[in-house]
Design a protein around this motif. Structure first.
Motif, PDB file in Angstrom:
ATOM      1  N   ALA A   1      -0.908 152.287  24.383  1.00  0.00           N
ATOM      2  CA  ALA A   1       0.450 151.774  25.044  1.00  0.00           C
ATOM      3  C   ALA A   1       0.581 150.310  25.007  1.00  0.00           C
ATOM      4  CB  ALA A   1       0.765 152.209  26.408  1.00  0.00           C
ATOM      5  N   ASP A   2       1.678 149.719  24.345  1.00  0.00           N
ATOM      6  CA  ASP A   2       1.877 148.307  24.063  1.00  0.00           C
ATOM      7  C   ASP A   2       2.184 147.741  25.358  1.00  0.00           C
ATOM      8  OD1 ASP A   2       4.606 148.656  23.744  1.00  0.00           O
ATOM      9  OD2 ASP A   2       4.483 148.081  21.619  1.00  0.00           O
ATOM     10  N   SER A   3       2.436 146.444  25.402  1.00  0.00           N
ATOM     11  CA  SER A   3       2.813 145.805  26.402  1.00  0.00           C
ATOM     12  C   SER A   3       4.316 146.171  26.892  1.00  0.00           C
ATOM     13  CB  SER A   3       2.839 144.091  26.619  1.00  0.00           C
ATOM     14  OG  SER A   3       3.351 143.682  25.411  1.00  0.00           O
ATOM     15  N   ILE A   4       5.386 146.436  25.985  1.00  0.00           N
ATOM     16  CA  ILE A   4       6.597 146.553  26.140  1.00  0.00           C
ATOM     17  C   ILE A   4       6.727 147.915  26.886  1.00  0.00           C
ATOM     18  CG2 ILE A   4       8.887 147.024  24.996  1.00  0.00           C
ATOM     19  CD1 ILE A   4       8.103 144.264  24.826  1.00  0.00           C
ATOM     20  N   LYS A   5       5.918 149.020  26.346  1.00  0.00           N
ATOM     21  CA  LYS A   5       6.106 150.295  26.929  1.00  0.00           C
ATOM     22  C   LYS A   5       5.439 150.194  28.279  1.00  0.00           C
ATOM     23  CE  LYS A   5       4.665 155.281  26.003  1.00  0.00           C
ATOM     24  NZ  LYS A   5       5.776 155.776  25.889  1.00  0.00           N
ATOM     25  N   ILE A   6       4.681 149.623  28.502  1.00  0.00           N
ATOM     26  CA  ILE A   6       4.094 149.550  30.159  1.00  0.00           C
ATOM     27  C   ILE A   6       5.037 148.792  30.915  1.00  0.00           C
ATOM     28  CG2 ILE A   6       2.293 148.365  31.301  1.00  0.00           C
ATOM     29  CD1 ILE A   6       0.150 148.906  28.936  1.00  0.00           C
TER      30      ILE A   6
ATOM     31  N   LEU B   1       2.637 156.623  41.557  1.00  0.00           N
ATOM     32  CA  LEU B   1       1.308 155.950  41.145  1.00  0.00           C
ATOM     33  C   LEU B   1       0.958 155.748  39.694  1.00  0.00           C
ATOM     34  CD1 LEU B   1      -1.417 155.194  42.621  1.00  0.00           C
ATOM     35  CD2 LEU B   1      -2.204 157.411  42.555  1.00  0.00           C
ATOM     36  N   PRO B   2       1.031 154.695  39.126  1.00  0.00           N
ATOM     37  CA  PRO B   2       1.029 154.149  37.742  1.00  0.00           C
ATOM     38  C   PRO B   2      -0.140 154.954  37.182  1.00  0.00           C
ATOM     39  CG  PRO B   2       1.884 152.336  39.108  1.00  0.00           C
ATOM     40  CD  PRO B   2       1.439 153.185  40.024  1.00  0.00           C
ATOM     41  N   GLN B   3      -1.295 155.118  37.980  1.00  0.00           N
ATOM     42  CA  GLN B   3      -2.420 155.631  37.161  1.00  0.00           C
ATOM     43  C   GLN B   3      -2.338 157.125  36.843  1.00  0.00           C
ATOM     44  OE1 GLN B   3      -5.036 154.871  40.419  1.00  0.00           O
ATOM     45  NE2 GLN B   3      -5.497 156.931  40.969  1.00  0.00           N
ATOM     46  N   GLU B   4      -1.230 157.884  37.452  1.00  0.00           N
ATOM     47  CA  GLU B   4      -1.127 159.100  37.119  1.00  0.00           C
ATOM     48  C   GLU B   4       0.180 159.370  35.868  1.00  0.00           C
ATOM     49  OE1 GLU B   4      -1.242 161.190  41.764  1.00  0.00           O
ATOM     50  OE2 GLU B   4       0.756 160.403  40.839  1.00  0.00           O
ATOM     51  N   ASN B   5       0.531 158.129  35.326  1.00  0.00           N
ATOM     52  CA  ASN B   5       1.608 158.105  34.303  1.00  0.00           C
ATOM     53  C   ASN B   5       0.661 158.096  33.265  1.00  0.00           C
ATOM     54  OD1 ASN B   5       2.975 157.640  32.141  1.00  0.00           O
ATOM     55  ND2 ASN B   5       4.296 156.179  33.208  1.00  0.00           N
ATOM     56  N   GLY B   6      -0.202 159.314  32.238  1.00  0.00           N
ATOM     57  CA  GLY B   6      -0.983 159.137  31.291  1.00  0.00           C
ATOM     58  C   GLY B   6      -0.332 158.722  29.981  1.00  0.00           C
ATOM     59  N   ASP B   7       0.910 158.681  29.935  1.00  0.00           N
ATOM     60  CA  ASP B   7       1.735 157.914  28.687  1.00  0.00           C
ATOM     61  C   ASP B   7       1.516 156.448  28.500  1.00  0.00           C
ATOM     62  OD1 ASP B   7       3.051 160.155  28.140  1.00  0.00           O
ATOM     63  OD2 ASP B   7       4.783 159.731  29.045  1.00  0.00           O
ATOM     64  N   ILE B   8       1.049 155.940  29.612  1.00  0.00           N
ATOM     65  CA  ILE B   8       0.737 154.263  29.598  1.00  0.00           C
ATOM     66  C   ILE B   8      -0.493 154.066  30.116  1.00  0.00           C
ATOM     67  CG2 ILE B   8       3.164 153.460  29.577  1.00  0.00           C
ATOM     68  CD1 ILE B   8       2.865 152.719  32.678  1.00  0.00           C
ATOM     69  N   ASN B   9      -1.452 155.003  31.013  1.00  0.00           N
ATOM     70  CA  ASN B   9      -2.522 154.664  31.670  1.00  0.00           C
ATOM     71  C   ASN B   9      -3.581 155.552  31.198  1.00  0.00           C
ATOM     72  OD1 ASN B   9      -1.817 152.043  32.793  1.00  0.00           O
ATOM     73  ND2 ASN B   9      -0.397 153.163  34.140  1.00  0.00           N
ATOM     74  N   ASP B  10      -3.571 156.103  30.322  1.00  0.00           N
ATOM     75  CA  ASP B  10      -4.455 156.901  29.701  1.00  0.00           C
ATOM     76  C   ASP B  10      -5.318 156.020  28.590  1.00  0.00           C
ATOM     77  OD1 ASP B  10      -6.434 158.400  28.085  1.00  0.00           O
ATOM     78  OD2 ASP B  10      -5.197 159.910  27.948  1.00  0.00           O
ATOM     79  N   LYS B  11      -6.359 155.508  29.048  1.00  0.00           N
ATOM     80  CA  LYS B  11      -6.742 154.292  28.166  1.00  0.00           C
ATOM     81  C   LYS B  11      -7.576 154.816  26.867  1.00  0.00           C
ATOM     82  CE  LYS B  11      -4.725 151.334  30.899  1.00  0.00           C
ATOM     83  NZ  LYS B  11      -3.336 150.762  30.118  1.00  0.00           N
TER      84      LYS B  11
END
Length: 157
Positions: A50-55, A36-46
């Motif tokens: 996280a830039d577009s490449i990392k996401i 569940l992408p929202q659980e990935n804090g590396d890219i979705n802790d706003k």
């Protein structure tokens, strides 16, 4: 079995709905892993960056290692990220189960609703992009409620 869960995640309502459905999926079988992408804090802790490449790299890694994609299709239009994820899954031949719960889809045999389709501005049915739906149907299915979604996931187990 690994499932990639695709839906918008920027409103509290979306995040709660996503967590609700994913909890039901996870409880189906201990062999099911759900990303569940929202659980990935590396890219979705706003609060972080996280830039577009990392996401793209993070989500692509998870999607491409999945056996199935569950894609929520609700909203005025299919979420742009979800549409991209459906396209990537199609290209890699990963099955997709689309969940489309919009109540406006009901009443397809109602003559008044059918007559209204021919009147400008009076279409009582919700439009869903037919190309995106076609990609799903070429290697998956579309269902209109959570119970049917869970049944389809059982089919892929």
């Amino acid at each position: 079995m690994k499932i990639y869960f695709a839906n918008g995640l920027f409103s509290e309502a979306d995040r709660m709905y996503n967590a609700y459905i994913v909890d039901k999926i996870r409880k189906m079988d201990s062999k099911i892993e759900v990303y569940l992408p929202q659980e990935n804090g590396d890219i979705n802790d706003k609060t972080k960056f996280a830039d577009s490449i990392k996401i793209a790299e993070e989500d692509n890694k998870e999607l491409l290692s999945s056996d199935l994609v569950v894609a929520v299709l609700d909203g005025e239009i299919i979420d742009i990220g979800v549409a991209s994820e459906i396209g990537l899954a199609f290209g890699k031949e990963i099955p997709v189960v689309g969940l489309y719960t919009d109540l406006r889809q009901h009443g397809a045999s109602n003559p008044e609703k059918l007559d209204a389709v021919g009147v400008i501005g009076e279409n009582p049915f919700q439009y869903v992009n037919t190309y995106t739906i076609g990609l799903i149907k070429l290697n998956g299915t579309v269902v209109n409620n959570i119970d049917a979604l869970l049944d389809q996931i059982k089919h892929y187990l």
